[in-house]
Scaffold this motif. Structure first.
Motif, short mmCIF file in Angstrom:
data_model
loop_
_atom_site.label_atom_id
_atom_site.label_comp_id
_atom_site.label_asym_id
_atom_site.label_seq_id
_atom_site.Cartn_x
_atom_site.Cartn_y
_atom_site.Cartn_z
N SER A 170 -39.17 -26.60 -99.68
CA SER A 170 -39.76 -26.49 -101.01
C SER A 170 -39.49 -25.10 -101.56
CB SER A 170 -41.27 -26.73 -100.94
OG SER A 170 -41.88 -26.39 -102.18
N ASP A 173 -42.28 -22.52 -101.21
CA ASP A 173 -42.75 -22.10 -99.89
C ASP A 173 -41.68 -21.29 -99.16
OD1 ASP A 173 -45.11 -23.59 -100.32
OD2 ASP A 173 -44.12 -25.41 -99.57
N GLU A 177 -39.93 -27.55 -93.74
CA GLU A 177 -40.46 -28.63 -92.90
C GLU A 177 -39.27 -29.21 -92.13
OE1 GLU A 177 -43.66 -31.23 -91.59
OE2 GLU A 177 -43.61 -29.32 -92.71
N TYR A 195 -41.81 -36.23 -96.68
CA TYR A 195 -42.35 -34.87 -96.63
C TYR A 195 -43.48 -34.78 -97.65
CZ TYR A 195 -42.51 -29.75 -97.27
OH TYR A 195 -42.92 -28.43 -97.38
N LYS A 197 -47.26 -32.58 -98.66
CA LYS A 197 -48.07 -31.38 -98.45
C LYS A 197 -49.52 -31.67 -98.83
CE LYS A 197 -45.89 -28.27 -100.91
NZ LYS A 197 -45.59 -26.92 -101.40
N ILE A 205 -51.71 -23.66 -99.04
CA ILE A 205 -50.81 -24.80 -99.21
C ILE A 205 -51.27 -25.61 -100.41
CG2 ILE A 205 -49.93 -26.92 -98.20
CD1 ILE A 205 -50.30 -25.66 -95.46
N GLU A 207 -50.46 -29.03 -103.02
CA GLU A 207 -49.77 -30.32 -103.09
C GLU A 207 -48.56 -30.22 -104.02
OE1 GLU A 207 -52.74 -32.88 -104.61
OE2 GLU A 207 -54.08 -32.71 -102.87
#
Length: 281
Positions: A170, A173, A177, A195, A197, A205, A207
């Motif tokens: 992402s 981030d 992942e 994937y 969040k 974190i 969404e």
């Protein structure tokens, strides 16, 4: 009586402050070692000629210093099937690059690094990767049916033992992942991985929201690299869990030919890769 309580309180305060000691614990530090980041990833549809290998030296765990780039090393990769040698040029910043690499599916490659009078080697085989068949979004497959997720699907070739490495990154981030995949239970079928969040204020974190962008890579990897990544992901995801197994040192496929006690960190991989970008709507 009140005076007695005041005197007693004063004595307790003195005792509390006078018993505060600074305890210094010596944390053992491992010697600095060569770290090899040699990921020769050939994207489908390209020549794969341009490749970069990163060399650095490790730093103590509690230091805030970044790994120190290594210069002055001699780096080359050899195709063990054809004998072709690809020399990587020192860019004087820890990067060693070439624009002449030739990837050949099924061929074996050996990395050779000479640094500080010691020789480091690692060997890998280049495996193919299947194409990504679809990338979609939904709220159906994840843990929370009200949260957006990205779904990646691909068709696994039948009757061929395959190992995959799937990476979601992402752009909001720092950490990706990661999925290590063996086709034991998906052989010859279409497989889908999602994937998602889940919001967590403590870990900052958030969404996925419409407009968020995720970069996706699917790589065909060797069984050895699959085992390495499986252990790496397991230790990363269990970090901080008091009930998890004791972490063990991760040993890559690179060895020190001159001093087995000074083995390098890192891994030498050669892969075929497909990649794409997905934007949530």
């Amino acid at each position: 009586m009140k005076r007695y309580y005041k005197i007693l309180t004063f004595i307790l305060l003195i005792a509390a402050t006078s018993c505060t000691d600074v305890v210094e614990v010596d944390v053992p530090e491992a010697p600095s070692r060569l770290t090899i980041e040699a990921s020769l990833d050939w994207e489908k549809g390209t020549t794969g000629n341009n490749q970069t290998i990163l060399l650095s030296t490790s730093t103590p765990f509690y230091d805030n210093l970044s790994p120190a780039p290594v210069t002055g090393a001699v780096v080359r990769v050899t195709n063990n099937n054809s004998g072709a040698v690809f020399n990587f040029q020192d860019q004087n910043d820890g990067r060693y690059t070439t624009n002449t690499f030739i990837p050949v599916l099924g061929n074996s490659y050996t990395l050779n690094v000479t640094y500080n009078g010691e020789r480091y080697t690692g060997t890998e085989t280049l495996f193919s990767v299947t194409d990504i068949s679809s990338i979609t979004q939904s709220k159906e497959d994840g843990e929370d049916d009200e949260v957006l997720e990205v779904n990646v699907s691909f068709e696994d070739p039948e009757g061929v033992e395959n190992y995959y490495f799937l990476r979601f990154q992402s752009r909001n981030d720092r950490l990706p992942e990661l999925f290590d995949i063996k086709d034991e239970f998906i052989d010859g079928n279409e497989a889908t991985f999602y994937y998602e969040k889940i919001e967590d204020e403590e870990d900052n974190i958030k969404e996925f929201e419409p407009g968020d962008i995720v970069d996706i890579k699917l790589l065909g990897i060797s069984e050895d690299y699959y085992n390495y990544m499986q252990l790496l992901i397991e230790q990363f995801e269990s970090a901080g869990n008091p009930f998890s197994a004791t972490p063990v040192p991760l040993v890559g496929n690179c060895i020190n030919e001159d001093d087995a006690n000074n083995a390098p960190y890192g891994y030498f991989r050669v892969t075929q890769m497909v990649q794409d970008t997905f934007t949530f709507e």
